[in-house]
Structures are given as structure tokens and as C-alpha cells.
Scaffold this active site. Structure first.
Site, PDB file in Angstrom:
ATOM      1  N   ARG A  15       0.956  -1.162  -0.056  1.00  0.00           N
ATOM      2  CA  ARG A  15      -0.118  -0.086  -0.043  1.00  0.00           C
ATOM      3  C   ARG A  15       0.883   1.041   0.104  1.00  0.00           C
ATOM      4  O   ARG A  15       2.162   1.780   0.535  1.00  0.00           O
ATOM      5  CB  ARG A  15      -0.907  -0.009   0.657  1.00  0.00           C
ATOM      6  N   GLU A  38       0.629  -7.483  -4.186  1.00  0.00           N
ATOM      7  CA  GLU A  38      -0.824  -6.843  -4.295  1.00  0.00           C
ATOM      8  C   GLU A  38       0.192  -5.755  -4.083  1.00  0.00           C
ATOM      9  O   GLU A  38      -0.228  -4.793  -2.984  1.00  0.00           O
ATOM     10  CB  GLU A  38      -1.975  -7.441  -3.744  1.00  0.00           C
ATOM     11  N   THR A  67      -7.021  -3.722  -1.803  1.00  0.00           N
ATOM     12  CA  THR A  67      -8.644  -2.909  -2.128  1.00  0.00           C
ATOM     13  C   THR A  67      -8.975  -2.768  -3.592  1.00  0.00           C
ATOM     14  O   THR A  67      -9.757  -1.826  -3.717  1.00  0.00           O
ATOM     15  CB  THR A  67      -7.801  -1.887  -1.524  1.00  0.00           C
ATOM     16  N   LYS A 127      -9.620 -14.083   3.338  1.00  0.00           N
ATOM     17  CA  LYS A 127      -8.683 -12.968   3.898  1.00  0.00           C
ATOM     18  C   LYS A 127      -9.942 -13.156   5.087  1.00  0.00           C
ATOM     19  O   LYS A 127     -10.678 -12.404   5.066  1.00  0.00           O
ATOM     20  CB  LYS A 127      -8.457 -11.893   2.896  1.00  0.00           C
ATOM     21  N   GLY A 157      -3.050  -6.455  11.168  1.00  0.00           N
ATOM     22  CA  GLY A 157      -1.466  -6.492  12.710  1.00  0.00           C
ATOM     23  C   GLY A 157      -0.686  -7.927  12.323  1.00  0.00           C
ATOM     24  O   GLY A 157      -0.188  -7.543  13.594  1.00  0.00           O
ATOM     25  N   GLY A 177       0.815  -6.135   5.675  1.00  0.00           N
ATOM     26  CA  GLY A 177       1.499  -4.603   5.115  1.00  0.00           C
ATOM     27  C   GLY A 177       1.875  -3.754   5.864  1.00  0.00           C
ATOM     28  O   GLY A 177       3.551  -3.958   5.595  1.00  0.00           O
TER      29      GLY A 177
END
Length: 212
Positions: A15, A38, A67, A127, A157, A177
Site C-alpha cells: 500500500r 498486491e 482494495t 482473507k 497487524g 502490510g
């Protein structure tokens, strides 16, 4: 998805990735063993980053978008070489669009109802999101009722230190992430984090196998 999950079932969630850094980041992740990347669509120029990653890393890496909220974006991902659709939710319209386009799809689910609906629509894996509002004991209960072989990947997390209880509960992998990549983080730092996650997966999954 089994062929992609077996080598190292960790999905890099990039991201905020920009096209100019995409290749360097992609290479260090692949060097650490990651095979699934991704780029969330709320990143800067996400389709260009996906195009560069897919074109450079080739068929040995499953590159796609995260997303994904609109079924229309599925075609845009496919047009730039993406082969993976990841969602924060379980919109069956997006799942069906992904499957009709021949792409892998991993929707986000938070309840058994969402999980079963996503699987019925063609989801390749699930997911569990956000993992922070769930717990390994919840995943263990899910595993008792989900179809055998359903891959569930907790996301949210996750760190190398928190993976073990999830693996023991039946997690087939994880989406990683901010603990792996954040905008502006040097490629060398991303490489070190990637190796730490890969090592933790191997260590904990081997430990689980030895206790089985």
C-alpha cells in the site's frame, strides 16, 4: 491457489507503492521468497505499478491488486498483466468478475456467513480481515465447518512474533502490510523484514508439523 501458497504463503501488501520504486521493491521481495504481491488500488498510480511488476517479475510471481471495490476495476487489473484480485470485503459481484476474467480472487471475510458466500461465488482463498478484531480461536472454530482445504489468510497487524498461534489454529498463510512495506521505506529495510517474515513462517510451520 495451492501452487502459489505452497512455496511461501505470504502475500506482500504494498500500500502506497509508487511506480518508480516498484521494481526495486519487487526484486527484494522475490529474493526473500515472496511469490504473491498486491498493490492496493488506493496507492499512487497502482495500475502502472502492477504493469511494471508483472512485466518484470514474470509468470513466476503472482502480481495483482488489493482494495478492489468495483467490478469494473477487475478488467483494468487484467489489462496491465495482473492476475490476482484481493478485496477488503466479500462483494460477490467483484468475486464473480474476477473469476470470469480468469483471475485469482481472495476476498476479505469477517464472519462464517461471508466466508461461505465468498466460496460459493468462486473465491480461491479467504482473507480473514481485520485479524485484529478476530483471534486464532475464531479461526480454529471456522476450520471445523469450512470445506476441507479452504485456505484462510489472516490480514491485519501480523508480525513475525504473532504468526505462531494463527498457524497453530490453521492459518494457511498471511497477508503482510505495514510491518513489511511502508511508503518511503528503503528497499534494504523491506528486504530485511521480508526475510524475517519468511524465516518466521518456516520456523513456525515446521514446528507445527513436528507436533502433529
Amino acid at each position: 491457489m495451492k501452487a502459489w501458497l505452497d512455496p511461501l504463503p505470504l502475500v506482500a501488501i504494498l500500500r502506497g507503492l509508487t511506480p518508480d520504486e516498484s521494481i526495486d521493491i519487487g526484486h527484494v521481495l522475490v529474493a526473500a521468497g515472496f511469490r504473491m504481491l498486491e498493490v492496493p488500488l488506493n496507492s499512487p498510480q497502482p495500475f502502472e505499478s502492477i504493469r511494471r511488476l508483472a512485466g518484470t517479475l514474470g509468470e513466476a510471481t503472482l502480481v495483482g491488486a488489493g482494495t478492489v471495490l468495483d467490478p469494473a476495476d477487475v478488467a483494468r487489473v487484467a489489462n496491465v498483466g495482473g492476475r490476482l484480485i484481493v478485496m477488503p470485503h466479500a462483494d460477490v459481484a467483484v468475486i464473480r468478475a474476477a473469476k470470469q476474467a480468469g483471475l485469482y480472487c481472495v476476498p476479505g471475510v469477517a464472519t462464517p456467513t461471508e466466508a461461505f458466500a465468498a466460496l460459493a461465488a468462486g473465491a480461491d482463498a479467504l482473507k480473514l480481515f481485520p485479524a485484529e478484531q478476530s483471534a486464532p480461536v475464531v479461526l480454529k472454530a471456522w476450520r471445523a465447518v469450512l470445506p476441507a482445504g479452504t485456505a484462510v489468510l489472516p490480514v491485519g497487524g501480523i508480525t513475525p512474533d504473532t504468526m505462531a498461534p494463527w498457524i497453530a489454529a490453521g492459518a494457511a498463510g498471511f497477508g503482510i502490510g505495514g510491518a513489511l512495506y511502508a511508503p518511503g521505506r528503503p528497499a534494504g529495510d523491506v528486504a530485511a523484514q521480508a526475510r524475517a517474515f519468511a524465516d518466521a513462517w518456516q520456523r513456525h510451520s515446521v514446528s507445527k508439523g513436528s507436533m502433529a
